[in-house]
Write an enzyme that holds these catalytic residues in place. Structure first.
Site, mmCIF file in Angstrom:
data_model
loop_
_atom_site.group_PDB
_atom_site.id
_atom_site.type_symbol
_atom_site.label_atom_id
_atom_site.label_comp_id
_atom_site.label_asym_id
_atom_site.label_seq_id
_atom_site.Cartn_x
_atom_site.Cartn_y
_atom_site.Cartn_z
ATOM 1 N N GLY A 11 0.930 -1.286 0.016
ATOM 2 C CA GLY A 11 0.048 -0.102 0.045
ATOM 3 C C GLY A 11 0.878 1.246 -0.010
ATOM 4 O O GLY A 11 1.634 1.433 1.054
ATOM 5 N N THR A 15 -0.297 6.555 4.308
ATOM 6 C CA THR A 15 0.552 5.809 5.413
ATOM 7 C C THR A 15 1.641 5.026 4.817
ATOM 8 O O THR A 15 2.796 5.131 5.443
ATOM 9 C CB THR A 15 -0.149 4.985 6.216
ATOM 10 O OG1 THR A 15 -0.868 4.034 5.305
ATOM 11 C CG2 THR A 15 -1.407 5.783 6.801
ATOM 12 N N GLY A 16 1.577 4.566 3.785
ATOM 13 C CA GLY A 16 2.425 3.416 2.877
ATOM 14 C C GLY A 16 3.664 4.269 2.750
ATOM 15 O O GLY A 16 4.774 3.936 2.970
ATOM 16 N N ARG A 92 -14.244 3.360 11.620
ATOM 17 C CA ARG A 92 -13.358 2.410 10.975
ATOM 18 C C ARG A 92 -13.888 1.022 10.832
ATOM 19 O O ARG A 92 -13.464 0.676 9.941
ATOM 20 C CB ARG A 92 -12.190 2.032 12.172
ATOM 21 C CG ARG A 92 -11.310 3.120 12.507
ATOM 22 C CD ARG A 92 -10.235 3.138 13.700
ATOM 23 N NE ARG A 92 -9.427 4.129 14.015
ATOM 24 C CZ ARG A 92 -10.015 4.993 14.923
ATOM 25 N NH1 ARG A 92 -10.842 4.856 15.796
ATOM 26 N NH2 ARG A 92 -9.139 5.877 15.330
ATOM 27 N N ASN A 99 -11.895 -4.004 3.468
ATOM 28 C CA ASN A 99 -10.452 -4.157 3.753
ATOM 29 C C ASN A 99 -9.955 -5.718 4.245
ATOM 30 O O ASN A 99 -9.125 -6.053 4.018
ATOM 31 C CB ASN A 99 -10.093 -3.249 5.011
ATOM 32 C CG ASN A 99 -9.973 -1.610 4.609
ATOM 33 O OD1 ASN A 99 -10.191 -1.323 3.125
ATOM 34 N ND2 ASN A 99 -9.562 -0.679 5.137
ATOM 35 N N ASP A 152 -2.173 5.965 19.495
ATOM 36 C CA ASP A 152 -2.963 6.226 20.426
ATOM 37 C C ASP A 152 -2.237 6.796 21.804
ATOM 38 O O ASP A 152 -2.671 7.731 22.176
ATOM 39 C CB ASP A 152 -4.121 5.017 20.946
ATOM 40 C CG ASP A 152 -4.982 4.506 19.851
ATOM 41 O OD1 ASP A 152 -5.085 5.553 18.745
ATOM 42 O OD2 ASP A 152 -5.319 3.554 19.828
ATOM 43 N N ARG A 155 -1.165 10.316 20.797
ATOM 44 C CA ARG A 155 -1.903 11.231 21.035
ATOM 45 C C ARG A 155 -2.138 11.621 22.379
ATOM 46 O O ARG A 155 -2.135 12.878 22.841
ATOM 47 C CB ARG A 155 -3.293 10.726 20.381
ATOM 48 C CG ARG A 155 -2.995 10.683 18.867
ATOM 49 C CD ARG A 155 -4.234 10.331 18.142
ATOM 50 N NE ARG A 155 -4.065 10.413 16.704
ATOM 51 C CZ ARG A 155 -4.510 9.552 15.766
ATOM 52 N NH1 ARG A 155 -5.531 8.526 16.025
ATOM 53 N NH2 ARG A 155 -4.374 9.691 14.376
ATOM 54 N N HIS A 179 -8.579 -0.196 18.957
ATOM 55 C CA HIS A 179 -8.265 0.996 18.005
ATOM 56 C C HIS A 179 -9.815 1.575 17.714
ATOM 57 O O HIS A 179 -10.040 1.504 16.512
ATOM 58 C CB HIS A 179 -7.260 0.633 16.873
ATOM 59 C CG HIS A 179 -6.798 2.061 16.556
ATOM 60 N ND1 HIS A 179 -6.446 2.918 16.947
ATOM 61 C CD2 HIS A 179 -7.065 2.578 15.076
ATOM 62 C CE1 HIS A 179 -6.201 4.062 16.088
ATOM 63 N NE2 HIS A 179 -6.305 3.607 14.991
HETATM 64 N N1 LIG Z 1 -4.020 1.332 12.639
HETATM 65 C C1 LIG Z 1 -3.835 2.658 12.499
HETATM 66 O O1 LIG Z 1 -3.523 3.293 13.624
HETATM 67 C C2 LIG Z 1 -4.115 3.443 11.317
HETATM 68 C C3 LIG Z 1 -3.588 4.654 11.230
HETATM 69 C C4 LIG Z 1 -3.712 5.296 10.121
HETATM 70 C C5 LIG Z 1 -4.454 4.600 8.779
HETATM 71 N N2 LIG Z 1 -5.065 3.422 9.221
HETATM 72 C C6 LIG Z 1 -5.356 2.761 8.035
HETATM 73 O O2 LIG Z 1 -4.445 2.265 7.141
HETATM 74 C C7 LIG Z 1 -5.036 2.225 5.822
HETATM 75 C C8 LIG Z 1 -4.208 2.933 4.663
HETATM 76 O O3 LIG Z 1 -4.497 4.533 5.267
HETATM 77 P P1 LIG Z 1 -3.752 5.526 4.046
HETATM 78 O O4 LIG Z 1 -3.979 6.759 4.761
HETATM 79 O O5 LIG Z 1 -2.457 5.009 3.600
HETATM 80 O O6 LIG Z 1 -4.772 5.201 2.791
HETATM 81 P P2 LIG Z 1 -4.637 5.291 1.134
HETATM 82 O O7 LIG Z 1 -5.933 5.438 0.551
HETATM 83 O O8 LIG Z 1 -3.652 6.852 1.182
HETATM 84 O O9 LIG Z 1 -3.531 4.357 0.793
HETATM 85 C C9 LIG Z 1 -4.085 3.038 0.833
HETATM 86 C C10 LIG Z 1 -3.501 2.277 -0.366
HETATM 87 O O10 LIG Z 1 -3.504 0.997 -0.542
HETATM 88 C C11 LIG Z 1 -3.729 0.707 -1.734
HETATM 89 N N3 LIG Z 1 -4.261 -0.626 -2.064
HETATM 90 C C12 LIG Z 1 -5.720 -1.021 -2.074
HETATM 91 N N4 LIG Z 1 -5.872 -2.504 -2.335
HETATM 92 C C13 LIG Z 1 -4.676 -2.718 -2.449
HETATM 93 C C14 LIG Z 1 -4.133 -4.016 -2.811
HETATM 94 N N5 LIG Z 1 -5.043 -5.217 -3.001
HETATM 95 N N6 LIG Z 1 -2.666 -4.401 -2.899
HETATM 96 C C15 LIG Z 1 -1.860 -3.390 -2.665
HETATM 97 N N7 LIG Z 1 -2.401 -2.209 -2.364
HETATM 98 C C16 LIG Z 1 -3.699 -1.835 -2.448
HETATM 99 C C17 LIG Z 1 -4.311 1.829 -2.743
HETATM 100 O O11 LIG Z 1 -4.209 1.597 -3.871
HETATM 101 C C18 LIG Z 1 -3.667 2.838 -1.939
HETATM 102 O O12 LIG Z 1 -2.798 3.501 -2.459
HETATM 103 C C19 LIG Z 1 -6.532 2.384 6.082
HETATM 104 O O13 LIG Z 1 -7.282 1.326 6.082
HETATM 105 C C20 LIG Z 1 -6.379 3.305 7.221
HETATM 106 O O14 LIG Z 1 -7.599 3.221 7.678
HETATM 107 C C21 LIG Z 1 -4.783 2.585 10.497
HETATM 108 O O1 LIG Z 2 -8.973 7.470 12.147
HETATM 109 C C1 LIG Z 2 -8.801 6.574 11.395
HETATM 110 O O2 LIG Z 2 -9.712 6.323 10.455
HETATM 111 C C2 LIG Z 2 -7.134 6.337 10.856
HETATM 112 C C3 LIG Z 2 -6.360 5.761 12.120
HETATM 113 O O3 LIG Z 2 -7.232 4.683 12.577
HETATM 114 C C4 LIG Z 2 -6.173 6.982 13.331
HETATM 115 O O4 LIG Z 2 -6.359 6.832 14.353
HETATM 116 O O5 LIG Z 2 -5.709 7.939 12.671
#
Ligand SMILES: NC(=O)c1ccc[n+]([C@@H]2O[C@H](COP(=O)([O-])OP(=O)(O)OC[C@H]3O[C@@H](n4cnc5c(N)ncnc54)[C@H](O)[C@@H]3O)[C@@H](O)[C@H]2O)c1
Ligand SMILES: O=C(O)C[C@H](O)C(=O)O
Length: 313
Positions: A11, A15-16, A92, A99, A152, A155, A179
């Site tokens: 990804g 974030t990636g 979420r 997802n 978390d 923050r 979360h």
């Molecule tokens: N756990 C946490 O604390 C936390 C924090 C931030 C974001 N997140 C989660 O992380 C995820 C990504 O967030 P983001 O801001 O980077 O989103 P984003 O939309 O910017 O990026 C997600 C990427 O995943 C790619 N993707 C989708 N399907 C795919 C697949 N099958 N194979 C490879 N890549 C694929 C998309 O093309 C996109 O580039 C979200 O689900 C978000 O809610 C979790």
């Molecule tokens: O809030 C979200 O959906 C993204 C992530 O889990 C966060 O806590 O920032």
């Protein structure tokens, strides 16, 4: 000779790509950034742009962008950020079905090429997505970990430091559980320069900070308007990655598979863990007061509901 570590980030969205760059800045290993075939060129472009920053920052790592899992082969660590992010008005858990399919298929591909990797999951709802990755990988429980508590807690530490006008470095604490809105910031275990937080702030101020922490992700989602947080999430992933890749044995909150710990079974939930070269080296059980345990039970129930939807049980 010391062999460089290999880290794949699945990804290449907000974030990636931020995570990939932070990993490279910290020289933690060579980085492979992967996204879907339709986004292969932008992914290659992001990776090349990062690589061209390495001479300036003095980081001897290689970074490539790809859509081919072959390029991720023999990774030491694979960070899964693939999936949809929520938009204002969504929870979420609204992402769970979409997802779960993405995380399942990504994990199946990853493990074919990196059977010995440690998996670090970010995609939301992350507790349930870590469960999906665990089941899809067939990996032992110590090698499948989710990220939530570092973010978390960060923050919480930020808000406490701002309230007291002290350095963030001197604020410690930890947030356990899901979360989501039912996360459990453990105020009783929070300190500022060794002084219990409860001695420094009145209850109503602490309650307000706890509430803001619980809604911290949503606060950013509402401000951004079209996506969710990525700088602090990426920093959190990188702290966990560093603990694992350097075998630091840091004690951090992480989403771990529970088999009896804290009274839960067959569940992934945020708990205090020692993170090192084997992934989760051990889970640290702490005493909880009845109201804290009740809050953790609520958290666990919320994760169970998301898992039920994710795995169709
Ligand atoms: N756990 C946490 O604390 C936390 C924090 C931030 C974001 N997140 C989660 O992380 C995820 C990504 O967030 P983001 O801001 O980077 O989103 P984003 O939309 O910017 O990026 C997600 C990427 O995943 C790619 N993707 C989708 N399907 C795919 C697949 N099958 N194979 C490879 N890549 C694929 C998309 O093309 C996109 O580039 C979200 O689900 C978000 O809610 C979790
Ligand atoms: O809030 C979200 O959906 C993204 C992530 O889990 C966060 O806590 O920032």
């Amino acid at each position: 000779m010391l062999k460089r570590k290999k880290i794949s980030v699945i990804g290449a969205g907000f974030t990636g790509s931020t995570t990939a760059f932070m990993l490279a800045l910290k020289e933690l290993g060579d980085v492979v950034l992967l996204d879907i075939p339709q986004l292969e060129n932008p992914t290659k472009g992001k990776a090349l742009d990062m690589l061209e920053a390495t001479p300036v920052v003095g980081s001897d790592v290689h970074i490539i962008g790809t859509s081919s899992y072959e390029d991720t082969a023999n990774s030491d660590l694979v960070i899964i950020t693939a999936g949809m992010a929520r938009k204002p008005g969504m929870s979420r858990d609204d992402l769970v079905t979409t997802n779960a399919n993405i995380v399942r298929s990504v994990t199946e591909q990853v493990v074919k090429f990196s059977p010995n990797a440690i998996l670090l999951v970010l995609s939301n709802p992350v507790d349930a997505m870590t469960y999906v990755a665990y089941k899809a990988s067939g990996f032992p429980k110590n090698r499948v970990i989710g990220q939530a508590g570092v973010l978390d807690t960060a923050r919480f530490r930020t808000f406490v430091a701002e309230e007291l006008s002290v350095s963030v470095e001197d604020v410690s604490g930890f947030v356990l559980g899901v979360h989501g809105d039912d996360m459990v910031p453990l105020v009783r275990y929070s300190y500022v320069g060794g002084i219990p937080l409860e001695k420094l702030l009145p209850k109503d101020r602490i309650d307000a900070i706890v509430e803001r922490t619980r809604k911290g992700g949503g606060e950013i989602v509402n401000l951004l308007g079209n996506g969710s947080a990525y700088y602090a999430p990426a920093a959190s992933l990188v702290q966990m990655a560093e603990a694992i890749l350097k075998d630091k044995r840091r004690l951090l909150p992480a989403i771990a598979y529970l088999e009896g710990e804290f009274g839960y079974n067959d569940l992934f939930l945020g708990v205090p863990c020692v993170l090192g070269g084997n992934g989760i080296e051990r889970i640290v059980e702490i005493d909880l007061l009845p109201d804290e345990k009740e809050a953790l039970d609520k958290s666990a129930e919320s994760v169970r509901n998301a898992i039920r939807v994710a795995v169709g049980k």
